[in-house]
Every structure is written in structure tokens, then in C-alpha cells.
Design a protein around this motif. Structure first.
Motif, PDB file in Angstrom:
ATOM      1  N   LEU A   1     -21.344 -44.410 -15.807  1.00  0.00           N
ATOM      2  CA  LEU A   1     -22.530 -44.199 -16.639  1.00  0.00           C
ATOM      3  C   LEU A   1     -23.692 -45.116 -16.237  1.00  0.00           C
ATOM      4  N   ASN A   2     -23.701 -45.522 -14.983  1.00  0.00           N
ATOM      5  CA  ASN A   2     -24.805 -46.338 -14.468  1.00  0.00           C
ATOM      6  C   ASN A   2     -25.794 -45.465 -13.713  1.00  0.00           C
ATOM      7  N   SER A   3     -27.029 -45.918 -13.645  1.00  0.00           N
ATOM      8  CA  SER A   3     -28.010 -45.193 -12.820  1.00  0.00           C
ATOM      9  C   SER A   3     -27.857 -45.650 -11.378  1.00  0.00           C
ATOM     10  N   CYS A   4     -27.997 -44.733 -10.460  1.00  0.00           N
ATOM     11  CA  CYS A   4     -27.824 -45.040  -9.043  1.00  0.00           C
ATOM     12  C   CYS A   4     -29.183 -45.230  -8.400  1.00  0.00           C
ATOM     13  N   ASP A   5     -29.363 -46.345  -7.748  1.00  0.00           N
ATOM     14  CA  ASP A   5     -30.625 -46.591  -7.046  1.00  0.00           C
ATOM     15  C   ASP A   5     -30.658 -45.827  -5.736  1.00  0.00           C
ATOM     16  N   TYR A   6     -31.853 -45.751  -5.174  1.00  0.00           N
ATOM     17  CA  TYR A   6     -32.000 -45.108  -3.872  1.00  0.00           C
ATOM     18  C   TYR A   6     -31.264 -45.917  -2.814  1.00  0.00           C
ATOM     19  N   GLU A   7     -30.634 -45.213  -1.912  1.00  0.00           N
ATOM     20  CA  GLU A   7     -29.954 -45.851  -0.791  1.00  0.00           C
ATOM     21  C   GLU A   7     -30.534 -45.269   0.492  1.00  0.00           C
ATOM     22  N   ASN A   8     -31.247 -46.129   1.225  1.00  0.00           N
ATOM     23  CA  ASN A   8     -31.924 -45.670   2.448  1.00  0.00           C
ATOM     24  C   ASN A   8     -32.825 -44.466   2.174  1.00  0.00           C
ATOM     25  N   ASN A   9     -33.626 -44.574   1.106  1.00  0.00           N
ATOM     26  CA  ASN A   9     -34.612 -43.548   0.744  1.00  0.00           C
ATOM     27  C   ASN A   9     -33.996 -42.240   0.250  1.00  0.00           C
ATOM     28  N   VAL A  10     -32.701 -42.245  -0.088  1.00  0.00           N
ATOM     29  CA  VAL A  10     -32.050 -41.014  -0.537  1.00  0.00           C
ATOM     30  C   VAL A  10     -31.327 -41.272  -1.860  1.00  0.00           C
ATOM     31  N   ARG A  11     -31.487 -40.342  -2.792  1.00  0.00           N
ATOM     32  CA  ARG A  11     -30.720 -40.399  -4.028  1.00  0.00           C
ATOM     33  C   ARG A  11     -30.082 -39.030  -4.247  1.00  0.00           C
ATOM     34  N   VAL A  12     -28.942 -38.995  -4.902  1.00  0.00           N
ATOM     35  CA  VAL A  12     -28.206 -37.753  -5.111  1.00  0.00           C
ATOM     36  C   VAL A  12     -28.339 -37.317  -6.567  1.00  0.00           C
ATOM     37  N   LYS A  13     -28.534 -36.029  -6.761  1.00  0.00           N
ATOM     38  CA  LYS A  13     -28.497 -35.425  -8.089  1.00  0.00           C
ATOM     39  C   LYS A  13     -27.537 -34.249  -8.062  1.00  0.00           C
ATOM     40  N   LYS A  14     -26.939 -33.978  -9.213  1.00  0.00           N
ATOM     41  CA  LYS A  14     -26.040 -32.823  -9.316  1.00  0.00           C
ATOM     42  C   LYS A  14     -26.768 -31.711 -10.062  1.00  0.00           C
ATOM     43  N   PHE A  15     -26.686 -30.483  -9.520  1.00  0.00           N
ATOM     44  CA  PHE A  15     -27.308 -29.367 -10.245  1.00  0.00           C
ATOM     45  C   PHE A  15     -26.292 -28.321 -10.690  1.00  0.00           C
ATOM     46  N   LEU A  16     -25.081 -28.345 -10.131  1.00  0.00           N
ATOM     47  CA  LEU A  16     -23.962 -27.519 -10.583  1.00  0.00           C
ATOM     48  C   LEU A  16     -22.694 -28.309 -10.287  1.00  0.00           C
ATOM     49  N   LYS A  17     -21.571 -27.796 -10.736  1.00  0.00           N
ATOM     50  CA  LYS A  17     -20.311 -28.457 -10.409  1.00  0.00           C
ATOM     51  C   LYS A  17     -20.130 -28.496  -8.894  1.00  0.00           C
ATOM     52  N   ASN A  18     -19.965 -29.714  -8.361  1.00  0.00           N
ATOM     53  CA  ASN A  18     -19.796 -29.927  -6.920  1.00  0.00           C
ATOM     54  C   ASN A  18     -20.978 -29.428  -6.084  1.00  0.00           C
ATOM     55  N   ARG A  19     -22.151 -29.337  -6.694  1.00  0.00           N
ATOM     56  CA  ARG A  19     -23.354 -28.938  -5.965  1.00  0.00           C
ATOM     57  C   ARG A  19     -24.388 -30.042  -6.118  1.00  0.00           C
ATOM     58  N   TYR A  20     -24.991 -30.445  -5.010  1.00  0.00           N
ATOM     59  CA  TYR A  20     -25.817 -31.645  -5.029  1.00  0.00           C
ATOM     60  C   TYR A  20     -27.172 -31.405  -4.376  1.00  0.00           C
ATOM     61  N   ILE A  21     -28.142 -32.221  -4.821  1.00  0.00           N
ATOM     62  CA  ILE A  21     -29.465 -32.271  -4.215  1.00  0.00           C
ATOM     63  C   ILE A  21     -29.670 -33.688  -3.689  1.00  0.00           C
ATOM     64  N   PHE A  22     -30.094 -33.801  -2.440  1.00  0.00           N
ATOM     65  CA  PHE A  22     -30.451 -35.102  -1.897  1.00  0.00           C
ATOM     66  C   PHE A  22     -31.952 -35.302  -2.111  1.00  0.00           C
ATOM     67  N   VAL A  23     -32.278 -36.231  -2.977  1.00  0.00           N
ATOM     68  CA  VAL A  23     -33.659 -36.431  -3.411  1.00  0.00           C
ATOM     69  C   VAL A  23     -34.352 -37.408  -2.468  1.00  0.00           C
ATOM     70  N   VAL A  24     -35.575 -37.091  -2.102  1.00  0.00           N
ATOM     71  CA  VAL A  24     -36.357 -37.931  -1.195  1.00  0.00           C
ATOM     72  C   VAL A  24     -37.104 -38.981  -2.002  1.00  0.00           C
ATOM     73  N   LYS A  25     -37.080 -40.221  -1.533  1.00  0.00           N
ATOM     74  CA  LYS A  25     -37.913 -41.265  -2.127  1.00  0.00           C
ATOM     75  C   LYS A  25     -39.200 -41.354  -1.318  1.00  0.00           C
ATOM     76  N   HIS A  26     -40.323 -41.032  -1.949  1.00  0.00           N
ATOM     77  CA  HIS A  26     -41.621 -41.127  -1.283  1.00  0.00           C
ATOM     78  C   HIS A  26     -42.243 -42.487  -1.593  1.00  0.00           C
ATOM     79  N   ASP A  27     -42.645 -43.208  -0.560  1.00  0.00           N
ATOM     80  CA  ASP A  27     -43.277 -44.515  -0.763  1.00  0.00           C
ATOM     81  C   ASP A  27     -44.689 -44.347  -1.326  1.00  0.00           C
TER      82      ASP A  27
END
Length: 560
Positions: free
Chosen positions: A534-560
Motif C-alpha cells: 500500500l505504498n506509492s511507487c516513485d519513478y525509477e529511471n523516468n518510468v512508473r508502472v500503472k495497472k489498468f486491468l488484471k495483469n495489464r500495465y501501462i509504463f508511464v513516462v516522467k517528463h522533466d
């Protein structure tokens, strides 16, 4: 069980028959046998069908062993069911053609882009259903090709990922089959025209200039199909009794070309030229019939799949064309990154960036044709001049080989001039925007040299027996050159890498081939740990993961 050369050949032939089986199914079920006459076109139609299936099925499921075995078996069933009425000569040509081509599948060293993104993308399709935003992990993941989607369908038990080169070979083989069948058709009718000689010229060019499979990548496959498309256009413009079938075939080929690299969407200019000619000839009904036909809708479905895949990878429909990019999605690459990569590709194609060299001021270099002198020194006189010399030699050889003092008048369709204008336009566009042979140059130069050569040698008064003997001799020469060059290639690989295809026919796979898949797994694993705690995940190397369905993921871009 290990994959020896015998089992490797068996897998190869099973895949070949399965693809043709899907071609028979697609043709018979949807188009009432309109593309059944030439096994080469049946094969391309099978690839066309499998591509549509591959793009859409991957949205829901990965292309695993189990999935692919079932798919292969279905294709083989279709082949057995529909091949009972197969012309024996066509089948014989198919077996000989693909048996010779098996030699180029024996390779150890792959091309430079294979480990970088060809293999990783193909392997990703076998391990995961659709993941959104994968374009940020590798430049090659931003420009996916239909070759990768076909590769993923041939991920099979025992063979594993060692069949990933087969789709490239199939495109070359089916193109050969089309050309050889055309040539034999003219022998049978004893009506030799310039299309016959152009088919022969293209066959020579493809098998002598493109004899190394590991150099094909995605670009040469597309250019082989561009040659076939151009040939079909010339045939279609004679408006024979099979005009509708030829139009179907062109749509299938055009769909394959665009799917191989979204950049080739430029070749949608071809239908526009055809539309103009049909209007001029009062034959617009052919085009109107096509708009009502199923093949047009399947073509549209495939192009939509290509564009939407690009979009879900990068946020751009055609990367890195900024006009097609949308920045307001979580996975979208930023405008700065798109501009940077657009400049990178531009520099690369104009000899401003090589593995060992990069110009100091890219912006000035790319302005006002400042790049031309350097391009001529570093690229034209290394690669383009070699191609021109090879085409010139081929043209002169064919001229002397068929030369006769007596000539005859031949029919020349004035509509061909529109295609010549189109080729020159595409050549100018190629030179101005992306003057690297891999981006369309091979096919355009080949057409530019071989079309007039074919017209000239058609005028020589060779009788049918002379043409048959000379063409047979040319076939023997091409086969000997093809086999000899590949024998030398394999021998060089044996000396350099101790490659022995009889003991182990497989190409080299290293840990780096799997680096991107491991990165996906690491990020998803870290995300799931955060989710459980239940922790928030920080960006790792400009990438963060989100889930949009069961076992389905979006790799989110961190824009500077």
C-alpha cells in the motif's frame, strides 16, 4: 530434444505449409478463390491474414508455445484440405524454391539491430499481452514492424525463438514464387512481353543483391514487396480480364509493405495514381467495386492495427512524425524527445551520424542541403555507387545476353508514364528526406534501371525457343551465384565463429537479447510489491508502472 538441421528443416516446411494453408482459407472463405492461381500470392495472403490476427490477438494474450502450436496445426489442416486441387507444377516450383532458400536460414551472426530490438520485441510478444508505453525502453520499440508480430507466431516448442528469421525468408520466397510463376506462365502462352523480362530482372536482382538474410531486417523485405507491387501495377494497367483479381493482390501487397514499417505509408500515393489513371480511362467502376469489397476492409483493419500499436507504444501514430503525436497521455513521449529522435534519424540517413562519427552541429548540417557533400563522400561512393554499378552491370549483361540485330515494334502502354513519374517523385522524396538505401532506395533504383532495360531487350527478335534456353541458363546462373555466395558466407562464419550448421544450425543468442523483457519484469514486480504494501511507487529511471486491468500495465513516462 535439440534442434538439429533435419528437425530445423522440418519446422521450416511445416511453417511454410501452414502459412499457405491460411492463405487458401482466407482466399476461399472471403474472396471465392480470386487469389488462388499463384502460390506466391496465396502465401502473401496467408501472411496478411496472420498479421491481422497477430496484432489483434496480442491485445488479449501472449503468443505462447501452446497458442502457436494450435495456430500452426490449424494452418496445416487448411493446407491439407485445400491443396487437393493444387497444380502439381506450382507445388514443384514451391518445393524447389524454398528448398534452395533454406540455405540462407543457416546463419550464426545476426544483423546489428537483431539483438537491439528485433529479437527483444518479438520475444516480448510471446511473453506478455499488450503492455502500453513500451516505446520508452528502446528506440526500436517505437517503430515496431509486422515482422516481429509474425516472428512471435513461430515461437514453438523445441525450436523456441530460433525461427524468428523465417517470416523474412517467407516474404522473399513468396516473392520469388510470384516471379517464377509469371515467367512460366509466359513460357506456356509463348507471348513474351516486357513484363516477362521485368519479372526475370527482378528475380535476378532479389536473389543476387539480397542473398544474405541477416541483412534484410525489415527494410529489404518491404523493398522486395515494392518491386512485386510495381510489377502488379504494370500488369493491372493493361486492364485484362483479371483486373479485379490484380487489384486485390495489390491491396494485399500494399498492406504488407506499410505494416513492415509505418514510414512506408507514403506508398499510399500508389492508389492515388491508380485512381487518376482509372478516371482517365473511364474505369472508375473497378475502384468503386474495390471499396465495396472485403479485401479493402481487411486492408483498413490492418493499417488501423499498425497505427494504434504505434500510438500505444509511443503516443504517436507514426513515430517520430510530430504531427501525429499526442502528448497528453500518460505513456506519451515528450515533444522534446520526439524532436530529438527525428533529428537523429535524419542525421543517420544523411551520413551525419554513424557508429564511429557524429557531426558537431546537427542543426546547421541538416539545413539547406549542407549535408550533401559529406553524404556523397561517405555514403554515395560507398553504398549507392556500388548499387548503381551492380544494376548497370546487370542491365548491360541482360542487354548483351538477349541482343539481336533484328528488332521489332512493341506495345507500350502510355499509362506506364504515370508510374515512371511516380518513381521519380519517390526518388526525389527519398533523396531530400531519408537518402539511405534501406529506406526505399534499393527498390527505386532497381526499377529505374531494370524497367528501361526490360523494354529494350523486349524489342530484340528472339524466338520462343531462344528465350526459353536463355532464360533457363539465367536461372542456372542465378542459382549458382546464390548458392556460391551463401556457401562462402557460411564458410566464413565457420572460420570466424566455429559455426557448424550440421551440428547446430541456430543463430547466436546471448543474455543481452533478453535485457528488455527482464526490465519489464523488474518494473512490474516492484510495482506489485508497492501495491501489496500500500505504498506509492516513485519513478525509477523516468518510468512508473500503472495497472489498468488484471495483469495489464501501462509504463508511464516522467517528463522533466
Amino acid at each position: 530434444m535439440s534442434l538439429n538441421i533435419f528437425s530445423f528443416f522440418i519446422f521450416y516446411k511445416l511453417i511454410l505449409f501452414s502459412v499457405i494453408g491460411f492463405g487458401f482459407f482466407f482466399s476461399n472463405f472471403f474472396f471465392k478463390k480470386v487469389i488462388n492461381e499463384n502460390l506466391g500470392f496465396v502465401g502473401l495472403l496467408g501472411l496478411f491474414f496472420l498479421l491481422i490476427y497477430s496484432y489483434y490477438s496480442h491485445i488479449f494474450i501472449p503468443h505462447t508455445y501452446f497458442h502457436n502450436v494450435i495456430l500452426l496445426a490449424i494452418g496445416l489442416f487448411f493446407f491439407i484440405y485445400f491443396a487437393k486441387n493444387l497444380n502439381f507444377l506450382s507445388y514443384k516450383i514451391l518445393l524447389i524454391n524454398f528448398s534452395f532458400l533454406f540455405l540462407i536460414l543457416l546463419l550464426f551472426k545476426t544483423h546489428d539491430d537483431f539483438h537491439y530490438y528485433h529479437f527483444p520485441y518479438s520475444f516480448y510478444l510471446t511473453q506478455n499481452p499488450l503492455l502500453v508505453g513500451v516505446g520508452q525502453f528502446n528506440h526500436g520499440f517505437r517503430t515496431p514492424s509486422s515482422i516481429f508480430y509474425l516472428n512471435s507466431l513461430f515461437f514453438l516448442p523445441i525450436a523456441k525463438y530460433y525461427l524468428f528469421y523465417i517470416p523474412t525468408l517467407l516474404i522473399m520466397g513468396f516473392s520469388n514464387q510470384i516471379l517464377i510463376s509469371r515467367i512460366f506462365k509466359y513460357f506456356k502462352s509463348k507471348k513474351v512481353d516486357f513484363i516477362f523480362f521485368l519479372s526475370l530482372s527482378f528475380f535476378i536482382f532479389i536473389n543476387i543483391f539480397f542473398y544474405r538474410l541477416q541483412e534484410h531486417g525489415t527494410d529489404r523485405s518491404a523493398q522486395i514487396l515494392i518491386l512485386i507491387l510495381f510489377l502488379q501495377l504494370l500488369i493491372f494497367l493493361n486492364f485484362g480480364k483479371n483486373a479485379k483479381k490484380e487489384l486485390h493482390e495489390m491491396i494485399v501487397i500494399l498492406g504488407l509493405i506499410i505494416s513492415l514499417k509505418a514510414f512506408y505509408i507514403l506508398y499510399l500515393l500508389v492508389p492515388l495514381v491508380v485512381l487518376w489513371i482509372l478516371h482517365k480511362e473511364n474505369k472508375l467502376f473497378l475502384f468503386k467495386d474495390l471499396l465495396k469489397d472485403k479485401i479493402f476492409y481487411f486492408f483498413s483493419i490492418l493499417i488501423f492495427a499498425v497505427l494504434i500499436t504505434n500510438f500505444l507504444n509511443t503516443g504517436c501514430l507514426i513515430y517520430p512524425l510530430s504531427l501525429t503525436c499526442f502528448e497528453n497521455f500518460p505513456w506519451s513521449l515528450g515533444s522534446a524527445e520526439v524532436s530529438k529522435m527525428s533529428q537523429h534519424y535524419n542525421l543517420w540517413s544523411k551520413a551525419g551520424h554513424t557508429p564511429n562519427y557524429k557531426v558537431d552541429n546537427a542543426e546547421i548540417y541538416l539545413q539547406n542541403f549542407n549535408w550533401v557533400n559529406n553524404w556523397i563522400d561517405d555514403y554515395f561512393f560507398n553504398k549507392v555507387s556500388d548499387l548503381i554499378f551492380g544494376l548497370l552491370f546487370t542491365s548491360v549483361f541482360l542487354f548483351l545476353f538477349f541482343f539481336k540485330r533484328k528488332t521489332k515494334k512493341i506495345y507500350y502502354n502510355k499509362n506506364y508514364n504515370f508510374l515512371v513519374i511516380l518513381i521519380f517523385f519517390l526518388l526525389v522524396e527519398w533523396f531530400v528526406n531519408h537518402p539511405a538505401l534501406r529506406y526505399g532506395g534499393y527498390a527505386l533504383f532497381a526499377i529505374l534501371f531494370l524497367m528501361p532495360t526490360s523494354i529494350i531487350i523486349t524489342k530484340f527478335k528472339n524466338n520462343s525457343n531462344q528465350i526459353y534456353r536463355k532464360t533457363s541458363l539465367l536461372f542456372c546462373i542465378v542459382v549458382i551465384v546464390f548458392l556460391s555466395r551463401n556457401y562462402v558466407r557460411i564458410y566464413d562464419e565457420y572460420k570466424k565463429y566455429n559455426y557448424s550448421p550440421f551440428k547446430n544450425p541456430l543463430y547466436k543468442v546471448e543474455e543481452k537479447h533478453f535485457r528488455i523483457e527482464k526490465r519489464f519484469l523488474e518494473l512490474i514486480s516492484n510495482f506489485e510489491k508497492c501495491e501489496r504494501s500500500l505504498n506509492s511507487c516513485d519513478y525509477e529511471n523516468n518510468v512508473r508502472v500503472k495497472k489498468f486491468l488484471k495483469n495489464r500495465y501501462i509504463f508511464v513516462v516522467k517528463h522533466d
